[in-house]
Design a protein around this motif. Structure first.
Motif, PDB file in Angstrom:
ATOM      1  N   LEU A 206       0.827  -1.197   0.000  1.00 59.25           N
ATOM      2  CA  LEU A 206       0.000   0.000   0.000  1.00 59.25           C
ATOM      3  C   LEU A 206       0.866   1.253   0.000  1.00 59.25           C
ATOM      4  CD1 LEU A 206      -2.799   1.278   0.104  1.00 59.25           C
ATOM      5  CD2 LEU A 206      -2.702   1.100   2.587  1.00 59.25           C
ATOM      6  N   GLN A 207       1.902   1.261   0.807  1.00 58.56           N
ATOM      7  CA  GLN A 207       2.802   2.409   0.843  1.00 58.56           C
ATOM      8  C   GLN A 207       3.511   2.575  -0.505  1.00 58.56           C
ATOM      9  OE1 GLN A 207       5.309   1.662   4.194  1.00 58.56           O
ATOM     10  NE2 GLN A 207       3.814   2.430   5.673  1.00 58.56           N
ATOM     11  N   HIS A 208       3.909   1.469  -1.115  1.00 56.33           N
ATOM     12  CA  HIS A 208       4.549   1.520  -2.433  1.00 56.33           C
ATOM     13  C   HIS A 208       3.589   2.089  -3.473  1.00 56.33           C
ATOM     14  CE1 HIS A 208       7.141   0.417  -5.747  1.00 56.33           C
ATOM     15  NE2 HIS A 208       6.120  -0.231  -6.308  1.00 56.33           N
ATOM     16  N   PHE A 209       2.348   1.636  -3.437  1.00 56.76           N
ATOM     17  CA  PHE A 209       1.334   2.111  -4.371  1.00 56.76           C
ATOM     18  C   PHE A 209       1.083   3.607  -4.199  1.00 56.76           C
ATOM     19  CE2 PHE A 209      -3.213   3.005  -5.133  1.00 56.76           C
ATOM     20  CZ  PHE A 209      -3.254   2.758  -6.506  1.00 56.76           C
ATOM     21  N   LEU A 210       0.938   4.061  -2.961  1.00 58.38           N
ATOM     22  CA  LEU A 210       0.662   5.465  -2.695  1.00 58.38           C
ATOM     23  C   LEU A 210       1.822   6.368  -3.095  1.00 58.38           C
ATOM     24  CD1 LEU A 210      -1.239   5.249   0.711  1.00 58.38           C
ATOM     25  CD2 LEU A 210      -2.191   5.697  -1.561  1.00 58.38           C
ATOM     26  N   ARG A 211       3.050   5.872  -2.979  1.00 59.87           N
ATOM     27  CA  ARG A 211       4.217   6.663  -3.391  1.00 59.87           C
ATOM     28  C   ARG A 211       4.252   6.863  -4.900  1.00 59.87           C
ATOM     29  NH1 ARG A 211       8.319   3.312  -1.308  1.00 59.87           N
ATOM     30  NH2 ARG A 211       7.255   2.701   0.561  1.00 59.87           N
ATOM     31  N   GLN A 212       3.678   5.942  -5.658  1.00 61.90           N
ATOM     32  CA  GLN A 212       3.700   6.042  -7.113  1.00 61.90           C
ATOM     33  C   GLN A 212       2.651   7.011  -7.658  1.00 61.90           C
ATOM     34  OE1 GLN A 212       3.242   2.021  -8.497  1.00 61.90           O
ATOM     35  NE2 GLN A 212       5.436   1.695  -8.554  1.00 61.90           N
ATOM     36  N   LEU A 213       1.642   7.324  -6.859  1.00 66.59           N
ATOM     37  CA  LEU A 213       0.566   8.205  -7.316  1.00 66.59           C
ATOM     38  C   LEU A 213       1.030   9.652  -7.355  1.00 66.59           C
ATOM     39  CD1 LEU A 213      -2.519   6.831  -5.369  1.00 66.59           C
ATOM     40  CD2 LEU A 213      -1.926   6.442  -7.749  1.00 66.59           C
ATOM     41  N   GLU A 214       0.602  10.342  -8.397  1.00 69.61           N
ATOM     42  CA  GLU A 214       0.828  11.776  -8.465  1.00 69.61           C
ATOM     43  C   GLU A 214      -0.274  12.458  -7.645  1.00 69.61           C
ATOM     44  OE1 GLU A 214       0.804  12.869 -12.566  1.00 69.61           O
ATOM     45  OE2 GLU A 214       2.199  11.287 -13.106  1.00 69.61           O
ATOM     46  N   PRO A 215       0.020  13.600  -7.048  1.00 66.58           N
ATOM     47  CA  PRO A 215      -1.000  14.273  -6.235  1.00 66.58           C
ATOM     48  C   PRO A 215      -2.288  14.578  -7.005  1.00 66.58           C
ATOM     49  CG  PRO A 215       1.139  15.225  -5.805  1.00 66.58           C
ATOM     50  CD  PRO A 215       1.312  14.252  -6.942  1.00 66.58           C
ATOM     51  N   VAL A 216      -2.183  14.857  -8.296  1.00 68.45           N
ATOM     52  CA  VAL A 216      -3.379  15.175  -9.068  1.00 68.45           C
ATOM     53  C   VAL A 216      -4.321  13.966  -9.155  1.00 68.45           C
ATOM     54  CG1 VAL A 216      -2.497  14.605 -11.378  1.00 68.45           C
ATOM     55  CG2 VAL A 216      -4.183  16.428 -11.102  1.00 68.45           C
ATOM     56  N   GLN A 217      -3.784  12.765  -9.029  1.00 72.16           N
ATOM     57  CA  GLN A 217      -4.634  11.580  -9.092  1.00 72.16           C
ATOM     58  C   GLN A 217      -5.555  11.496  -7.881  1.00 72.16           C
ATOM     59  OE1 GLN A 217      -2.724   7.926 -10.189  1.00 72.16           O
ATOM     60  NE2 GLN A 217      -1.430   8.935 -11.699  1.00 72.16           N
ATOM     61  N   PHE A 218      -5.131  12.010  -6.748  1.00 73.66           N
ATOM     62  CA  PHE A 218      -6.020  12.082  -5.588  1.00 73.66           C
ATOM     63  C   PHE A 218      -7.178  13.038  -5.884  1.00 73.66           C
ATOM     64  CE2 PHE A 218      -2.119  10.650  -3.442  1.00 73.66           C
ATOM     65  CZ  PHE A 218      -2.635   9.570  -2.741  1.00 73.66           C
ATOM     66  N   ILE A 219      -6.864  14.119  -6.582  1.00 73.75           N
ATOM     67  CA  ILE A 219      -7.910  15.076  -6.942  1.00 73.75           C
ATOM     68  C   ILE A 219      -8.893  14.440  -7.929  1.00 73.75           C
ATOM     69  CG2 ILE A 219      -8.366  17.337  -7.966  1.00 73.75           C
ATOM     70  CD1 ILE A 219      -5.563  18.166  -6.905  1.00 73.75           C
ATOM     71  N   TYR A 220      -8.392  13.625  -8.860  1.00 76.08           N
ATOM     72  CA  TYR A 220      -9.292  12.905  -9.770  1.00 76.08           C
ATOM     73  C   TYR A 220     -10.263  12.037  -8.969  1.00 76.08           C
ATOM     74  CZ  TYR A 220      -6.010  14.038 -13.586  1.00 76.08           C
ATOM     75  OH  TYR A 220      -5.211  14.674 -14.495  1.00 76.08           O
ATOM     76  N   GLY A 221      -9.753  11.381  -7.953  1.00 79.10           N
ATOM     77  CA  GLY A 221     -10.613  10.549  -7.105  1.00 79.10           C
ATOM     78  C   GLY A 221     -11.667  11.362  -6.372  1.00 79.10           C
ATOM     79  N   ILE A 222     -11.287  12.542  -5.900  1.00 79.85           N
ATOM     80  CA  ILE A 222     -12.241  13.408  -5.212  1.00 79.85           C
ATOM     81  C   ILE A 222     -13.313  13.891  -6.178  1.00 79.85           C
ATOM     82  CG2 ILE A 222     -12.493  15.654  -4.062  1.00 79.85           C
ATOM     83  CD1 ILE A 222      -9.662  15.099  -2.845  1.00 79.85           C
ATOM     84  N   VAL A 223     -12.899  14.298  -7.388  1.00 75.26           N
ATOM     85  CA  VAL A 223     -13.857  14.745  -8.402  1.00 75.26           C
ATOM     86  C   VAL A 223     -14.801  13.603  -8.761  1.00 75.26           C
ATOM     87  CG1 VAL A 223     -14.076  15.507 -10.806  1.00 75.26           C
ATOM     88  CG2 VAL A 223     -12.377  16.568  -9.316  1.00 75.26           C
ATOM     89  N   ALA A 224     -14.259  12.398  -8.902  1.00 79.36           N
ATOM     90  CA  ALA A 224     -15.080  11.229  -9.228  1.00 79.36           C
ATOM     91  C   ALA A 224     -16.089  10.939  -8.118  1.00 79.36           C
ATOM     92  CB  ALA A 224     -14.183  10.014  -9.452  1.00 79.36           C
ATOM     93  N   THR A 225     -15.642  11.024  -6.882  1.00 77.17           N
ATOM     94  CA  THR A 225     -16.542  10.803  -5.752  1.00 77.17           C
ATOM     95  C   THR A 225     -17.650  11.853  -5.742  1.00 77.17           C
ATOM     96  OG1 THR A 225     -14.734   9.821  -4.484  1.00 77.17           O
ATOM     97  CG2 THR A 225     -16.653  10.562  -3.245  1.00 77.17           C
ATOM     98  N   CYS A 226     -17.309  13.093  -6.045  1.00 76.88           N
ATOM     99  CA  CYS A 226     -18.329  14.149  -6.125  1.00 76.88           C
ATOM    100  C   CYS A 226     -19.339  13.839  -7.228  1.00 76.88           C
ATOM    101  CB  CYS A 226     -17.673  15.503  -6.371  1.00 76.88           C
ATOM    102  SG  CYS A 226     -16.778  16.144  -4.948  1.00 76.88           S
TER     103      CYS A 226
END
Length: 100
Positions: A4-24
């Motif tokens: 999980l830590q390895h996976f999270l390190r590979q994500l770009e910060p903008v991808q978290f925003i994509y997830g938030i937009v998708a959830t909205c």
């Protein structure tokens, strides 16, 4: 938990925003259902938001892999979240066509 830590390190910060937009997008769909007369259920709301976040994020990743402009990827994230599980069917059909 190392995976999980390895996976999270590979994500770009903008991808978290994509997830938030998708959830909205998913929340918007759920609230549209409530406005149309469906009864509110907290468990269904949470499940819907989770599915929307995942499917919208997957749709955004598809847009990124197709080198879409970032504004289009944001729209894909929100639309993918709004469409929910239908987005996953669309992605599966796209991948099947590419693999054949």
């Amino acid at each position: 938990m190392d995976w999980l830590q390895h996976f999270l390190r590979q994500l770009e910060p903008v991808q978290f925003i994509y997830g938030i937009v998708a959830t909205c997008g998913g929340v918007a769909r759920y609230l549209t259902g409530i406005a149309d007369g469906k009864a509110f259920s907290l468990t269904v709301f949470i499940a819907s938001a989770f599915v929307a976040g995942f499917s919208g994020w997957m749709f955004a990743l598809l847009g990124m892999s197709l080198n879409m402009p970032q504004s289009m990827v944001f729209m894909m994230a929100g639309t993918g979240g709004f469409m929910g599980e239908q987005t996953m069917k669309l992605i599966a059909e796209y991948l099947q066509a590419k693999i054949k």
